[in-house]
Enzyme design. Structure first.
Site, PDB file in Angstrom:
ATOM      1  N   ASP A  96      19.601  46.201   3.751  1.00  0.00           N
ATOM      2  CA  ASP A  96      19.225  46.022   5.156  1.00  0.00           C
ATOM      3  C   ASP A  96      18.362  47.131   5.735  1.00  0.00           C
ATOM      4  OD1 ASP A  96      20.920  48.162   5.324  1.00  0.00           O
ATOM      5  OD2 ASP A  96      22.603  47.035   6.155  1.00  0.00           O
ATOM      6  N   GLU A 118      23.171  42.233  -2.215  1.00  0.00           N
ATOM      7  CA  GLU A 118      24.013  42.460  -1.027  1.00  0.00           C
ATOM      8  C   GLU A 118      23.545  41.582   0.141  1.00  0.00           C
ATOM      9  OE1 GLU A 118      24.439  46.060   1.687  1.00  0.00           O
ATOM     10  OE2 GLU A 118      25.965  46.548   0.211  1.00  0.00           O
ATOM     11  N   GLU A 132      19.488  47.429  11.356  1.00  0.00           N
ATOM     12  CA  GLU A 132      19.778  46.820  10.051  1.00  0.00           C
ATOM     13  C   GLU A 132      20.100  45.328  10.120  1.00  0.00           C
ATOM     14  OE1 GLU A 132      20.917  49.748  11.057  1.00  0.00           O
ATOM     15  OE2 GLU A 132      20.485  51.234   9.479  1.00  0.00           O
ATOM     16  N   HIS A 214      26.070  59.248  10.649  1.00  0.00           N
ATOM     17  CA  HIS A 214      24.621  59.410  10.845  1.00  0.00           C
ATOM     18  C   HIS A 214      23.945  58.181  11.432  1.00  0.00           C
ATOM     19  CE1 HIS A 214      23.454  56.757   7.518  1.00  0.00           C
ATOM     20  NE2 HIS A 214      24.503  57.217   6.917  1.00  0.00           N
ATOM     21  N   ARG A 216      22.013  55.463  13.490  1.00  0.00           N
ATOM     22  CA  ARG A 216      21.022  55.525  14.559  1.00  0.00           C
ATOM     23  C   ARG A 216      21.602  55.115  15.906  1.00  0.00           C
ATOM     24  NH1 ARG A 216      15.187  55.358  13.816  1.00  0.00           N
ATOM     25  NH2 ARG A 216      15.224  55.419  11.562  1.00  0.00           N
ATOM     26  N   HIS A 246      23.966  64.695   7.429  1.00  0.00           N
ATOM     27  CA  HIS A 246      22.699  64.006   7.143  1.00  0.00           C
ATOM     28  C   HIS A 246      21.543  64.846   7.679  1.00  0.00           C
ATOM     29  CE1 HIS A 246      20.020  60.428   6.946  1.00  0.00           C
ATOM     30  NE2 HIS A 246      20.919  59.965   6.099  1.00  0.00           N
TER      31      HIS A 246
HETATM   32  N1  UDP Z   1      27.019  59.522  -0.133  1.00  0.00           N
HETATM   33  C1  UDP Z   1      26.570  60.554  -0.952  1.00  0.00           C
HETATM   34  N2  UDP Z   1      26.559  61.834  -0.451  1.00  0.00           N
HETATM   35  C2  UDP Z   1      26.938  62.138   0.818  1.00  0.00           C
HETATM   36  C3  UDP Z   1      27.377  61.076   1.646  1.00  0.00           C
HETATM   37  C4  UDP Z   1      27.393  59.786   1.148  1.00  0.00           C
HETATM   38  O1  UDP Z   1      26.211  60.327  -2.107  1.00  0.00           O
HETATM   39  O2  UDP Z   1      26.882  63.313   1.192  1.00  0.00           O
HETATM   40  C5  UDP Z   1      27.013  58.141  -0.662  1.00  0.00           C
HETATM   41  C6  UDP Z   1      28.261  57.328  -0.411  1.00  0.00           C
HETATM   42  O3  UDP Z   1      29.192  57.471  -1.456  1.00  0.00           O
HETATM   43  C7  UDP Z   1      27.716  55.901  -0.335  1.00  0.00           C
HETATM   44  C8  UDP Z   1      26.331  56.093   0.213  1.00  0.00           C
HETATM   45  O4  UDP Z   1      25.971  57.452   0.009  1.00  0.00           O
HETATM   46  O5  UDP Z   1      27.592  55.309  -1.621  1.00  0.00           O
HETATM   47  C9  UDP Z   1      26.315  55.756   1.677  1.00  0.00           C
HETATM   48  O6  UDP Z   1      25.128  56.107   2.213  1.00  0.00           O
HETATM   49  P1  UDP Z   1      24.876  56.183   3.766  1.00  0.00           P
HETATM   50  O7  UDP Z   1      26.154  56.502   4.468  1.00  0.00           O
HETATM   51  O8  UDP Z   1      23.706  57.085   3.925  1.00  0.00           O
HETATM   52  O9  UDP Z   1      24.337  54.742   4.154  1.00  0.00           O
HETATM   53  P2  UDP Z   1      25.022  53.363   4.538  1.00  0.00           P
HETATM   54  O10 UDP Z   1      25.988  53.015   3.469  1.00  0.00           O
HETATM   55  O11 UDP Z   1      25.634  53.525   5.891  1.00  0.00           O
HETATM   56  O12 UDP Z   1      23.866  52.415   4.572  1.00  0.00           O
END
Ligand code: UDP
Length: 373
Positions: A96, A118, A132, A214, A216, A246
């Site tokens: 997304d 997904e 998203e 993090h 938005r 982040h």
């Molecule tokens: N993650 C990581 N390092 C960090 C924080 C999160 O590798 O310091 C991983 C986490 O395990 C997950 C993914 O990043 O697989 C999530 O990414 P994020 O939270 O940026 O995005 P979202 O899932 O909300 O799209």
């Protein structure tokens, strides 16, 4: 040979596409190319390195503080040029993000079939998660092969009139990535020891609260409130808190200002995926606004408080391992206090379960592409 191109640009997309790339690389009928837009840079590269993915195209599109308009316009032009060069039979996108939106649109402009990994997640509100929810809806319109993680996401697509024969229930590839990473860590005690050293400031007697935030839509007042809640949690409980922050300045600013000086709050740089999985395993509870983390944590038996008002991932909420707490300070603190103080409540939420997959999603995606694309 079928020419397939996988396009992604952020850390979570890379983690979730890595198992698909690995599987398709083993196929004798698929010629796979990988294009990264690098919507994220450093935190994307560490995932590429971990899963040994060398991209064929790197658009390197990240700029500090670019607007969504600028980012989307540059993505559309950049991905379009790659598609004209590669002329693939199938374009694989994930999830997304702005990269997902622009790549599926660029494929549509060329009448190329899209496979959406997904697919079918819906919060029901176009403003949360923002932008998203719009991105994934646009991707759905351009998609021929919808790879849904759960039955619920399949139902969402059916309710929007998607042809049932175009939907493939595969599970979420994040569980493939997580299982592989946990197994790799278990098989390598010296790596675990290295991470123990990396986090040697942690006190083995204190429960660990792991935090990521993090989104938005939480920038501004939402973040102030989240940070004040974290401060209350460590003040009111004998716990330690680790928060990999982040790089976005909208996040770093309030977090460093409000949380920078408490001795039991550790603000650290974003972690590579392996040490982050190590910390998730090591944690007592997780407080997050992340999509991926709320999918991963139930597999590890960790209770999760999700700082959002709605979620497009209701499965773990229904299963009782995730609670939606929004971003109001007192609600976050109350729910954290309950988890930290009521062992029966904690035990009920700490059920290890996998509502999002069984670790075989990428194999199923490969089979569909080999047989039908
Ligand atoms: N993650 C990581 N390092 C960090 C924080 C999160 O590798 O310091 C991983 C986490 O395990 C997950 C993914 O990043 O697989 C999530 O990414 P994020 O939270 O940026 O995005 P979202 O899932 O909300 O799209």
């Amino acid at each position: 040979m079928k020419n397939v191109i996988a396009i992604f640009g952020t850390r979570p997309e890379a983690i979730k596409m890595a198992p698909v790339v690995t599987e398709l690389r083993k196929s004798s009928v698929v010629n796979l190319r990988v294009c990264v837009t690098a919507q994220h840079r450093g935190i994307l590269d560490q995932v590429l390195a971990l899963f040994a993915i060398a991209p064929d195209h790197d658009l390197d599109l990240m700029l500090p503080n670019q607007t969504l308009d600028q980012l989307t316009a540059r993505l559309l032009t950049g991905v379009g040029e790659v598609l004209d060069q590669e002329r693939p039979d199938l374009v694989l996108v994930h999830g997304d993000t702005s990269t997902t939106l622009a790549s599926s649109l660029a494929a549509f402009y060329r009448k190329l079939p899209v496979g959406h990994v997904e697919a079918g997640l819906r919060s029901g509100s176009l403003l949360a998660p923002w932008p998203e929810e719009m991105n994934r809806r646009v991707a759905t319109l351009a998609t021929r092969f919808h790879f849904t993680p759960t039955e619920r996401s399949r139902q969402n697509l059916l309710a929007e009139g998607v042809d049932p024969s175009h939907i493939h229930l595969t599970g979420n590839t994040v569980i493939d990535a997580l299982i592989e990473t946990v197994a790799r860590l278990r098989a390598a005690p010296e790596r675990r020891a290295a991470f123990e050293r990396q986090f040697k400031y942690l006190d083995s007697r204190l429960p660990l609260v792991l935090v990521t935030a993090h989104r938005r839509e939480n920038f501004g007042a939402g973040f102030e409130s989240i940070c004040r809640a974290m401060l209350d949690i460590v003040t009111e409980n004998d716990v330690q808190l680790v928060y990999p922050v982040h790089p976005n300045p909208n996040v770093r600013g309030p977090v460093e200002r409000l949380l920078g000086s408490h001795p039991r709050i550790h603000l650290i740089d974003p972690l590579d995926y392996e040490p982050f999985v190590f910390l998730m395993e090591r944690s007592h509870i997780i407080i997050t606004d992340s999509g991926g983390v709320q999918e991963e944590a139930p597999s590890l038996g960790k209770p999760v408080l999700v700082m959002r008002d709605t979620t497009e991932r209701p499965e773990a909420v229904d299963a009782g391992t995730v609670i939606l707490v929004g971003t109001a300070q007192q609600r976050i603190v109350d729910e954290a206090n309950r988890l930290l103080r009521e062992p029966v409540h904690y035990a009920r939420m700490a059920q290890a379960m996998n509502p999002y997959g069984d670790g075989l999603a990428a194999k199923r995606i490969r089979a569909v592409i080999e047989e039908q694309a």
